[in-house]
Enzyme design. Structure first.
Site, PDB file in Angstrom:
ATOM      1  N   ASP A 177      12.438  14.629   1.567  1.00  0.00           N
ATOM      2  CA  ASP A 177      11.676  15.642   0.841  1.00  0.00           C
ATOM      3  C   ASP A 177      12.380  15.694  -0.501  1.00  0.00           C
ATOM      4  O   ASP A 177      13.479  16.248  -0.604  1.00  0.00           O
ATOM      5  CB  ASP A 177      11.744  16.993   1.555  1.00  0.00           C
ATOM      6  CG  ASP A 177      10.876  18.026   0.866  1.00  0.00           C
ATOM      7  OD1 ASP A 177      10.864  18.037  -0.392  1.00  0.00           O
ATOM      8  OD2 ASP A 177      10.206  18.807   1.548  1.00  0.00           O
ATOM      9  N   HIS A 178      11.789  15.073  -1.517  1.00  0.00           N
ATOM     10  CA  HIS A 178      12.578  14.870  -2.736  1.00  0.00           C
ATOM     11  C   HIS A 178      12.924  16.181  -3.439  1.00  0.00           C
ATOM     12  O   HIS A 178      13.812  16.218  -4.272  1.00  0.00           O
ATOM     13  CB  HIS A 178      11.934  13.853  -3.676  1.00  0.00           C
ATOM     14  CG  HIS A 178      10.665  14.320  -4.281  1.00  0.00           C
ATOM     15  ND1 HIS A 178       9.464  14.200  -3.643  1.00  0.00           N
ATOM     16  CD2 HIS A 178      10.409  14.928  -5.459  1.00  0.00           C
ATOM     17  CE1 HIS A 178       8.518  14.711  -4.407  1.00  0.00           C
ATOM     18  NE2 HIS A 178       9.067  15.165  -5.511  1.00  0.00           N
ATOM     19  N   HIS A 240       7.506  20.761   0.639  1.00  0.00           N
ATOM     20  CA  HIS A 240       8.349  21.304  -0.438  1.00  0.00           C
ATOM     21  C   HIS A 240       8.393  22.837  -0.483  1.00  0.00           C
ATOM     22  O   HIS A 240       9.457  23.429  -0.601  1.00  0.00           O
ATOM     23  CB  HIS A 240       7.876  20.793  -1.799  1.00  0.00           C
ATOM     24  CG  HIS A 240       7.596  19.323  -1.834  1.00  0.00           C
ATOM     25  ND1 HIS A 240       8.470  18.395  -1.312  1.00  0.00           N
ATOM     26  CD2 HIS A 240       6.540  18.617  -2.315  1.00  0.00           C
ATOM     27  CE1 HIS A 240       7.970  17.179  -1.488  1.00  0.00           C
ATOM     28  NE2 HIS A 240       6.790  17.295  -2.087  1.00  0.00           N
TER      29      HIS A 240
HETATM   30  P1  NAD Z   1       2.425   1.651  -3.958  1.00  0.00           P
HETATM   31  O1  NAD Z   1       1.006   1.508  -3.532  1.00  0.00           O
HETATM   32  O2  NAD Z   1       2.755   1.608  -5.400  1.00  0.00           O
HETATM   33  O3  NAD Z   1       3.296   0.522  -3.258  1.00  0.00           O
HETATM   34  C1  NAD Z   1       3.046   0.072  -1.966  1.00  0.00           C
HETATM   35  C2  NAD Z   1       3.936  -1.103  -1.623  1.00  0.00           C
HETATM   36  O4  NAD Z   1       3.653  -1.512  -0.270  1.00  0.00           O
HETATM   37  C3  NAD Z   1       3.734  -2.351  -2.478  1.00  0.00           C
HETATM   38  O5  NAD Z   1       4.995  -2.944  -2.661  1.00  0.00           O
HETATM   39  C4  NAD Z   1       2.870  -3.258  -1.584  1.00  0.00           C
HETATM   40  O6  NAD Z   1       3.070  -4.623  -1.809  1.00  0.00           O
HETATM   41  C5  NAD Z   1       3.412  -2.901  -0.238  1.00  0.00           C
HETATM   42  N1  NAD Z   1       2.456  -3.194   0.846  1.00  0.00           N
HETATM   43  C6  NAD Z   1       1.224  -2.663   1.040  1.00  0.00           C
HETATM   44  N2  NAD Z   1       0.659  -3.173   2.159  1.00  0.00           N
HETATM   45  C7  NAD Z   1       1.564  -4.020   2.687  1.00  0.00           C
HETATM   46  C8  NAD Z   1       1.583  -4.841   3.868  1.00  0.00           C
HETATM   47  N3  NAD Z   1       0.564  -4.885   4.739  1.00  0.00           N
HETATM   48  N4  NAD Z   1       2.691  -5.587   4.083  1.00  0.00           N
HETATM   49  C9  NAD Z   1       3.734  -5.547   3.238  1.00  0.00           C
HETATM   50  N5  NAD Z   1       3.769  -4.800   2.143  1.00  0.00           N
HETATM   51  C10 NAD Z   1       2.696  -4.042   1.858  1.00  0.00           C
HETATM   52  O7  NAD Z   1       2.956   3.006  -3.270  1.00  0.00           O
HETATM   53  P2  NAD Z   1       4.128   3.987  -3.789  1.00  0.00           P
HETATM   54  O8  NAD Z   1       3.568   4.904  -4.806  1.00  0.00           O
HETATM   55  O9  NAD Z   1       5.318   3.193  -4.127  1.00  0.00           O
HETATM   56  O10 NAD Z   1       4.395   4.887  -2.498  1.00  0.00           O
HETATM   57  C11 NAD Z   1       5.074   4.431  -1.335  1.00  0.00           C
HETATM   58  C12 NAD Z   1       5.355   5.597  -0.411  1.00  0.00           C
HETATM   59  O11 NAD Z   1       6.140   6.561  -1.085  1.00  0.00           O
HETATM   60  C13 NAD Z   1       4.133   6.337   0.066  1.00  0.00           C
HETATM   61  O12 NAD Z   1       4.387   6.820   1.366  1.00  0.00           O
HETATM   62  C14 NAD Z   1       4.043   7.515  -0.877  1.00  0.00           C
HETATM   63  O13 NAD Z   1       3.373   8.622  -0.309  1.00  0.00           O
HETATM   64  C15 NAD Z   1       5.495   7.810  -1.067  1.00  0.00           C
HETATM   65  N6  NAD Z   1       5.826   8.519  -2.295  1.00  0.00           N
HETATM   66  C16 NAD Z   1       5.660   7.921  -3.534  1.00  0.00           C
HETATM   67  C17 NAD Z   1       6.034   8.595  -4.682  1.00  0.00           C
HETATM   68  C18 NAD Z   1       5.911   7.943  -6.033  1.00  0.00           C
HETATM   69  O14 NAD Z   1       6.442   8.503  -6.983  1.00  0.00           O
HETATM   70  N7  NAD Z   1       5.265   6.816  -6.161  1.00  0.00           N
HETATM   71  C19 NAD Z   1       6.550   9.883  -4.591  1.00  0.00           C
HETATM   72  C20 NAD Z   1       6.706  10.475  -3.336  1.00  0.00           C
HETATM   73  C21 NAD Z   1       6.355   9.773  -2.200  1.00  0.00           C
END
Ligand code: NAD
Length: 489
Positions: A177-178, A240
């Site tokens: 939980d950031h 949060h």
């Molecule tokens: P994103 O869509 O940018 O990245 C997804 C990643 O997963 C990519 O590297 C993609 O290649 C990989 N991927 C997708 N399907 C795949 C598969 N079948 N096999 C292997 N790799 C696969 O998503 P994100 O924004 O980086 O978010 C990732 C997680 O973090 C999510 O759970 C999101 O809710 C959480 N999150 C993200 C942020 C943020 O700032 N981006 C903040 C809080 C939480």
């Protein structure tokens, strides 16, 4: 203190989170000497990339936080890439072989961290494969770091939890939980338990209400698809907002260790009055932004955003009144409010103290302002205490004054990213600022009652203008109790 050694596998290594947060955070730990030389990272994602290409990505992502570009190459040399569809069983074996070889090469003591930075629908099956294909067979420690959302409701959260528990025990699971990585959220505990002047007043005899606001100016941006299935209640309140409430309301722990702190937070969540059926309308308000003007620019309504249903009933705003039925808090409302496209970006907590028994300044001043303790979480970080005092020349007059402490420099660049702290905690095995399953389960059962009622009842969306402080009903919620929201920002 021994520096942590580990092999870190990042699933989703070409994604937004990995590039914007995880690589820069690891770099900062490396640069400060908080990481031992004995670490390696395997990036896993679907796209096919060579190690060199992946290292280029890593270098690009850390460039902006690097104070000294000389060590970037050395840092990036610890990164390896494995192209792998996580739904494909075969390639876990190749991943295991790569891990074994890097364990040896970098002398990681067999410690492994699995960081799932991917869409949550993959969490369960990755954990199952890690177990079945022997990746969790380690000599040292194994830890799973898992991003939000942790489930969609209690039922799906339980399913996910059962899946990951086949491969990891509860104390090996680090649910992110950031907000718990933010400097001033961590400071709640210090402000409360390291000051003689607050803890004696921290109860229903002296506090009239507590307000927790987290407002954003951004709309849903490109996250329409995710947000349509989530909404503000699941996206912000379940995790949060309730985490901040738990930290504000918990009893002093016997010790400041993971187990004691978590168990006090769990007690708060257990004492939270459950609100369901018709009661929901009395205690909770939902909203969705319409069009409006923000920073001089016209912005569109939620229903007109990309990937959003033009008839959408998804809430982008929630305000609620929480009651904690225990000796300390009986009768003190905790008001929470969070929303998108509001007038400013701000997360803060206002603790409003009760009025003094009698106002001796009534002749010169109609009313005295209540004492407030404000904890600024972001973007400003700090504390402000609102008092009444006499200003020069204002004979016998009580005027509001503020005592302020600001945690950031003027430009605010020195605040370490929440992810850096959380990653460091995980490497050192400190799970205090991660959520325990019991907290997750209790929060979901609270939130599920509200979402069930909302699903069954009609909305009148959109009901607040972009650039405002949310729907009118949110003000009514407090006005009914004789209170009002302290301004956002
Ligand atoms: P994103 O869509 O940018 O990245 C997804 C990643 O997963 C990519 O590297 C993609 O290649 C990989 N991927 C997708 N399907 C795949 C598969 N079948 N096999 C292997 N790799 C696969 O998503 P994100 O924004 O980086 O978010 C990732 C997680 O973090 C999510 O759970 C999101 O809710 C959480 N999150 C993200 C942020 C943020 O700032 N981006 C903040 C809080 C939480």
């Amino acid at each position: 203190n021994e520096k942590p050694s580990a092999l870190i596998m990042i699933f989703g290594a070409t994604g937004d989170l990995a590039n914007r947060k995880l690589f820069p955070s690891l770099y900062r730990l490396f640069e400060k000497g908080n990481l031992s030389e004995n670490f390696a990272v395997i990036g896993v994602a679907r796209r096919s990339l060579s190690n060199e290409q992946f290292q280029e990505n890593v270098k690009n992502s850390v460039q902006s936080v690097a104070s000294n570009s000389n060590n970037i190459d050395e840092f990036a040399s610890h990164f390896y890439y494995h192209s792998h569809d996580v739904t494909d069983s075969d390639s876990y074996v190749a991943l295991r072989e790569m891990a074994v070889q890097l364990d040896e090469q970098y002398q990681t003591k067999g410690n492994r961290i699995f960081y799932l930075a991917m869409a949550p629908e993959f969490f369960g099956s990755i954990a199952t494969h890690l177990n079945e294909d022997g990746l969790t067979n380690v000599q040292g420690f194994k830890r799973l770091v898992i991003e939000k959302p942790f489930g969609h409701d209690l039922k799906s959260a339980k399913e996910l939890n059962n899946q990951i528990r086949t491969a990891f025990s509860e104390d090996e699971i680090y649910r992110i939980d950031h907000y718990l990585g933010k400097e001033m959220v961590r400071n709640i505990e210090v402000i409360r338990f390291a000051n003689a002047i607050f803890e004696p007043l921290w109860n229903n005899r002296y506090i009239s209400n507590i307000q927790v606001t987290s407002s954003e100016t951004l709309g849903v941006e490109e996250r329409g698809r995710y947000y349509e299935n989530s909404g503000a209640l699941r996206d912000m309140v379940q995790n949060h907002m309730l985490q901040m409430v738990a930290l504000l309301a918990m009893e002093p722990p016997i010790k400041l260790n993971t187990e004691e702190i978590r168990s006090e937070k769990v007690k708060v969540l257990r004492a939270m009055r459950s609100i369901k059926d018709d009661k929901v309308d009395k205690y909770f308000v939902r909203g969705q932004y319409g069009e409006g003007i923000l920073n001089g620019q016209k912005v569109s309504a939620y229903r007109d955003e990309q990937m959003v249903d033009p008839q959408s009933n998804t809430e982008t705003f929630v305000a609620g009144k929480l009651l904690i039925d225990n000796f300390r808090w009986a009768g003190v409302p905790f008001y929470i409010r969070t929303g998108k496209r509001m007038k400013s970006k701000s997360t803060k907590i206002v603790i409003q103290f009760k009025d003094i028994p009698m106002n001796l300044y009534y002749k010169t001043e109609q009313t005295l302002n209540p004492n407030l303790l404000v904890i600024h979480i972001q973007p400003e970080e700090g504390i402000t205490l609102h008092l009444n005092a006499q200003k020069t020349g204002n004979h016998m007059n009580a005027t509001p004054v503020k005592l302020s402490y600001s945690n950031t420099g003027i430009d605010g660049i020195n605040t370490p990213e929440a992810y850096e702290k959380l990653l460091y905690d995980c490497m050192r095995g400190d799970a205090t600022n991660f959520t325990h399953w019991d907290e997750v389960a209790l929060s979901w059962s609270f939130v599920d009652n509200i979402s069930q009622h909302w699903q069954q009842t009609q909305t009148h969306f959109p009901n607040y203008e972009s650039g405002s402080a949310g729907p009118k009903d949110s003000d009514v919620l407090l006005a009914r109790d004789g209170f009002f929201w302290w301004p956002i920002g």
